[in-house]
Design a protein around this motif. Structure first.
Motif, PDB file in Angstrom:
ATOM      1  N   ASP A   1       0.847  -1.191   0.000  1.00 59.56           N
ATOM      2  CA  ASP A   1       0.000   0.000   0.000  1.00 59.56           C
ATOM      3  C   ASP A   1       0.885   1.243   0.000  1.00 59.56           C
ATOM      4  OD1 ASP A   1       0.366   0.899   2.883  1.00 59.56           O
ATOM      5  OD2 ASP A   1      -0.471  -1.094   3.209  1.00 59.56           O
ATOM      6  N   ALA A   2       0.337   2.323  -0.513  1.00 60.77           N
ATOM      7  CA  ALA A   2       1.100   3.555  -0.668  1.00 60.77           C
ATOM      8  C   ALA A   2       0.197   4.752  -0.438  1.00 60.77           C
ATOM      9  CB  ALA A   2       1.730   3.624  -2.060  1.00 60.77           C
ATOM     10  N   LYS A   3       0.818   5.835   0.033  1.00 56.50           N
ATOM     11  CA  LYS A   3       0.105   7.089   0.239  1.00 56.50           C
ATOM     12  C   LYS A   3       0.960   8.226  -0.306  1.00 56.50           C
ATOM     13  CE  LYS A   3      -1.578  10.236   3.833  1.00 56.50           C
ATOM     14  NZ  LYS A   3      -1.718  10.476   5.290  1.00 56.50           N
ATOM     15  N   LEU A   4       0.351   9.034  -1.175  1.00 58.86           N
ATOM     16  CA  LEU A   4       1.001  10.219  -1.725  1.00 58.86           C
ATOM     17  C   LEU A   4       0.303  11.442  -1.157  1.00 58.86           C
ATOM     18  CD1 LEU A   4       3.045  11.529  -3.659  1.00 58.86           C
ATOM     19  CD2 LEU A   4       1.287  11.403  -5.449  1.00 58.86           C
ATOM     20  N   ASN A   5       1.051  12.251  -0.409  1.00 55.84           N
ATOM     21  CA  ASN A   5       0.483  13.426   0.262  1.00 55.84           C
ATOM     22  C   ASN A   5       0.996  14.703  -0.396  1.00 55.84           C
ATOM     23  OD1 ASN A   5      -0.918  14.267   3.051  1.00 55.84           O
ATOM     24  ND2 ASN A   5       0.761  15.676   2.630  1.00 55.84           N
ATOM     25  N   TYR A   6       0.069  15.636  -0.651  1.00 59.90           N
ATOM     26  CA  TYR A   6       0.437  16.896  -1.295  1.00 59.90           C
ATOM     27  C   TYR A   6      -0.253  18.043  -0.569  1.00 59.90           C
ATOM     28  CZ  TYR A   6       0.947  20.455  -4.966  1.00 59.90           C
ATOM     29  OH  TYR A   6       1.242  21.607  -5.662  1.00 59.90           O
ATOM     30  N   ASN A   7       0.539  18.869   0.095  1.00 58.45           N
ATOM     31  CA  ASN A   7       0.014  20.074   0.725  1.00 58.45           C
ATOM     32  C   ASN A   7       0.060  21.198  -0.301  1.00 58.45           C
ATOM     33  OD1 ASN A   7      -0.221  18.610   3.104  1.00 58.45           O
ATOM     34  ND2 ASN A   7       1.768  19.300   3.870  1.00 58.45           N
ATOM     35  N   ILE A   8      -1.056  21.416  -0.978  1.00 49.23           N
ATOM     36  CA  ILE A   8      -1.088  22.374  -2.088  1.00 49.23           C
ATOM     37  C   ILE A   8      -0.724  23.767  -1.606  1.00 49.23           C
ATOM     38  CG2 ILE A   8      -2.559  23.374  -3.875  1.00 49.23           C
ATOM     39  CD1 ILE A   8      -4.198  20.779  -3.768  1.00 49.23           C
ATOM     40  N   ASN A   9      -1.317  24.176  -0.499  1.00 50.18           N
ATOM     41  CA  ASN A   9      -1.001  25.448   0.148  1.00 50.18           C
ATOM     42  C   ASN A   9      -1.411  25.309   1.610  1.00 50.18           C
ATOM     43  OD1 ASN A   9      -3.864  26.009   0.300  1.00 50.18           O
ATOM     44  ND2 ASN A   9      -3.775  26.663  -1.846  1.00 50.18           N
ATOM     45  N   PRO A  10      -1.225  26.343   2.420  1.00 49.83           N
ATOM     46  CA  PRO A  10      -1.583  26.199   3.833  1.00 49.83           C
ATOM     47  C   PRO A  10      -3.037  25.836   4.072  1.00 49.83           C
ATOM     48  CG  PRO A  10      -0.162  28.107   3.542  1.00 49.83           C
ATOM     49  CD  PRO A  10      -0.495  27.613   2.164  1.00 49.83           C
ATOM     50  N   GLN A  11      -3.914  26.081   3.104  1.00 48.42           N
ATOM     51  CA  GLN A  11      -5.328  25.776   3.286  1.00 48.42           C
ATOM     52  C   GLN A  11      -5.717  24.408   2.731  1.00 48.42           C
ATOM     53  OE1 GLN A  11      -4.468  28.950   1.794  1.00 48.42           O
ATOM     54  NE2 GLN A  11      -4.373  29.702   3.904  1.00 48.42           N
ATOM     55  N   TRP A  12      -5.170  24.041   1.594  1.00 50.94           N
ATOM     56  CA  TRP A  12      -5.595  22.817   0.895  1.00 50.94           C
ATOM     57  C   TRP A  12      -4.577  21.698   1.090  1.00 50.94           C
ATOM     58  CZ3 TRP A  12     -10.109  21.563  -1.237  1.00 50.94           C
ATOM     59  CH2 TRP A  12     -11.006  22.583  -1.555  1.00 50.94           C
TER      60      TRP A  12
END
Length: 699
Positions: A443-454
């Motif tokens: 299993d894998a998880k890709l995390n992306y903090n687009i900006n401080p809100q999203w």
């Protein structure tokens, strides 16, 4: 219409007591390593952090009333008491001049699900706690039966070959309540030394009530209200030592289960169809004991950490056997009691480390072995306490499981990281249709903090399960079909995926959402469960209009479709079933405080849930089953008015509308089935209100 038995996951019941591991501080980062010689501590003194001695908190007393006639409503309110019920509330603490602290709490004490606790001690040194909690599950008060509490029939009872020939049935039917209640008591103590910590905990739980039981006599059956009167005692102790970069300890636990009933006996409501079977008897859960001892160690050096765990458990049962039958001559048993013993050994190693600032790895190995040391013997088999059908040998059902894990996390930037994990599961069994089963899972998880809100993250999982040859066990009188596959042993390909998103602005609005799905394919199964597909989503929102007014809402929906194949000729698949399950849960609420010169607070919550299952069987022609659903509307409102600095009054109102239906017993009369004496229709259909009034006093 042909009735089938739908698939149920079959699992071996494993008794295990979890071991806890306490984290150690990373070397160089604990307070003990801080260089404080040049720090001006007086400049850091908190002028407002002085803990004032004395008594603080609140106590209260209340009364409440249910107007619902169905006890199922009590699963929401916590009490099924008729008329007015009193309860006690409390939440407070007392701090002495010398620093001793006593905390106390009570929540609806007086209800079946009330709780209370008190703890005292010196923070950071020792603490003693005493607690109580009530637990309850309410089923129905509409189960109709001619049996009394001792499972005897009326003196004027007339037996019959069928339920339609029981002339005194209608006049003898009485309602009986089904449900369970538990009273749980806890006593715990802990002591904190300079380099060690000791804990001891004792729990006693007593259970009472009645549940459904089927009393079978050859081809006839009667639904019975089986009495529940049992208890369990559990005593646990822990001792841990810690030093610079290490932690080590030992856990022990002893438990004992006692059943006040040694057997379940009942009179036969039917005319005996074999011999003189005028009554029946069945074994119940036997008294048993268990104990466990485990050791844990943890080492840390820099960014590397190693954990080791070893445990041993033993479960024993030596209840005296009942006679093989009470109807006619009883076959001789090979021994007076089972003298059962099951041993379990467990071992776990785990490593976590940081290779670079961006790259972390982890690895673990988990070993568990279940060894049934109960002596095997040849036991007589008596069918439904009526006739002798030969002998059978008790089987071991041993199991050894080995699990290896390897994972890694890489951070590409402050906003993006990838976490991947691989697990290999290897199981060996005895006396099952398959003696080896292996599964590979990634299993894998890709995390992306687009900006401080999203924030956005994607999860995916794939698993492939296979094993040794599938050979039906031949040590039973009812071997499995050679083409049938038990769900938990069958080859399976599993896939899961999910997409998550969340939004949290600097303003008052926040929200989160996800969509998820899964597929299970049993490609090599001809008879049994062949396919499962599921899909669902969740959405939740929160909005704070101002300092006093907040709103929230949520919605969740899930769909699950299952395919099954079966046979009625013991040769090849000749009927097929599709089961479609759907669930919907949604709700909304608001809270408004500081009204009427900051003396009044209001709250309102609404929730709705709807679950249903549709089954269709195809055997030449398609036959849909009838309704199987549960639907619930719930409104929960309160008004809390503080009419002085010391006194407050709270009003609670709960409204619930509930309805369910199960085609298996919908509109069913106790005598509707000629060879089965049923409880009748056990469905629920009610609208009920709860009113509560609580007077509180600030200490």
């Amino acid at each position: 219409m042909k009735r089938i038995n739908l698939p149920m996951s079959l699992s071996l019941i494993a008794m295990a007591i979890s071991a806890s591991m306490s984290p150690a501080f990373a070397e160089g980062y604990g307070l003990a390593n801080a260089k404080r010689d040049k720090v001006k501590l007086d400049k850091w003194e908190c002028k407002r952090c002085v803990v004032e001695p004395g008594l603080t908190g609140s106590v209260g007393a209340g009364i409440a009333s249910n107007d619902g006639s169905d006890p199922h409503f009590a699963n929401t309110t916590g009490t099924d008491q008729d008329g007015v019920t009193g309860f006690v509330q409390a939440d407070g603490s007392y701090i002495s001049e010398s620093g001793y602290r006593t905390d106390f709490e009570a929540d609806k004490l007086g209800y079946d699900t009330g709780s209370a606790s008190v703890s005292t001690g010196r923070p950071g040194q020792y603490n003693i706690a005493l607690g109580y909690r009530g637990l309850a599950n309410y089923d129905t008060n509409r189960a109709l039966t001619p049996y009394s509490g001792s499972l005897n029939l009326p003196d004027n009872w007339q037996t019959g070959a069928t339920t339609g020939q029981m002339t005194e049935l209608d006049a003898s039917l009485k309602p009986v309540e089904l449900g369970t209640k538990r009273d749980r008591f806890n006593l715990a103590a802990n002591y904190q030394g300079s380099f060690y910590k000791a804990d001891i905990d004792y729990q006693y739980e007593q259970r009472s009530g009645k549940r459904k039981f089927s009393g079978n006599m050859l081809t006839n059956s009667a639904m019975l209200a089986q009495p529940i009167d049992d208890s369990s005692d559990t005593l646990g102790a822990k001792l841990y030592f810690n030093g610079d970069g290490w932690l080590a300890g030992i856990n022990t636990q002893v438990s004992q289960y006692k059943n006040d009933h040694q057997a379940l006996s009942w009179q036969n409501a039917f005319s005996p169809t074999f011999g003189a079977a005028y009554s029946g008897q069945s074994a119940v859960a036997p008294d048993n004991k268990a104990y466990r001892i485990a050791g844990n160690t943890q080492f840390r050096s820099g960014s590397n950490q190693m954990l080791m765990h070893v445990g041993f458990s033993r479960f024993t049962q030596d209840q005296q056997f009942l006679p093989a039958t009470i109807n006619g001559p009883t076959p001789e048993l090979p021994q007076a009691s089972l003298d059962g013993q099951v041993d379990m050994i467990e071992m776990k190693l785990k490593y976590t480390g940081r290779i670079t600032n961006e790259f972390n790895i982890r690895a673990s190995y988990d070993y568990r072995d279940r060894d049934n040391k109960t002596q095997t013997a040849s036991y007589p088999q008596v069918v439904t306490d009526s006739y002798f059908s030969g002998y059978a040998t008790n089987l071991d059902y041993d199991r050894t499981r080995q699990q290896a894990n390897l994972g890694a996390k890489y951070r590409f930037s402050r906003a993006v990281y990838l976490d991947v994990d691989y697990r290999y599961d290897h199981n060996t069994y005895s006396d099952l249709d398959r003696n080896k089963l292996n599964e590979s899972i990634i299993d894998a998880k890709l995390n992306y903090n687009i900006n401080p809100q999203w924030k956005l993250w994607l999860k995916a999982k794939a698993a492939d399960r296979s094993g040794g040859a599938y050979v039906p066990v031949d040590t039973t009188d009812n071997p499995s079909h050679p083409l049938a596959r038990k769900t938990y042993l069958a080859d399976r390909q599993h896939a899961y995926y999910a997409l998550f998103a969340s939004f949290a602005s600097e303003s008052a609005f926040s929200a989160s959402a996800n969509i998820h799905g899964a597929q299970d394919d049993y490609d090599d199964t001809l008879i049994g469960l062949t396919k499962v597909d599921s899909l669902g989503y969740d959405v939740s929102m929160h909005y704070q209009a101002n300092d006093d007014l907040t709103f929230n809402a949520f919605v969740n929906q899930d769909w699950r479709d299952s395919d099954q194949a079966g046979t009625s000729n013991f040769v090849s698949p000749n009927w097929f079933a599709t089961i479609s399950d759907e669930s919907t849960v949604l709700g909304a609420g608001m809270a408004y405080s500081n009204l009427l010169d900051k003396q009044l607070a209001l709250g309102l919550d609404y929730s709705f849930s709807d679950g249903k299952s549709d089954t269709e069987v195809t055997q030449g022609i398609s036959t849909p089953y009838q309704d199987h659903y549960a639907k619930r509307h719930n409104v929960n409102a309160y008004a809390d008015y503080q009419f002085s600095d010391k006194f407050g009054l709270r009003f609670d109102w709960i409204f619930e509308q509930y309805q369910d239906a199960d085609w298996q017993n919908a509109n069913l009369a106790p005598d509707a089935i000629p060879n089965v004496l049923t409880f009748g229709d056990l469905g629920h259909d009610y609208s009920a209100h709860y009113f509560g009034l609580t007077l509180s006093y600030q200490l």
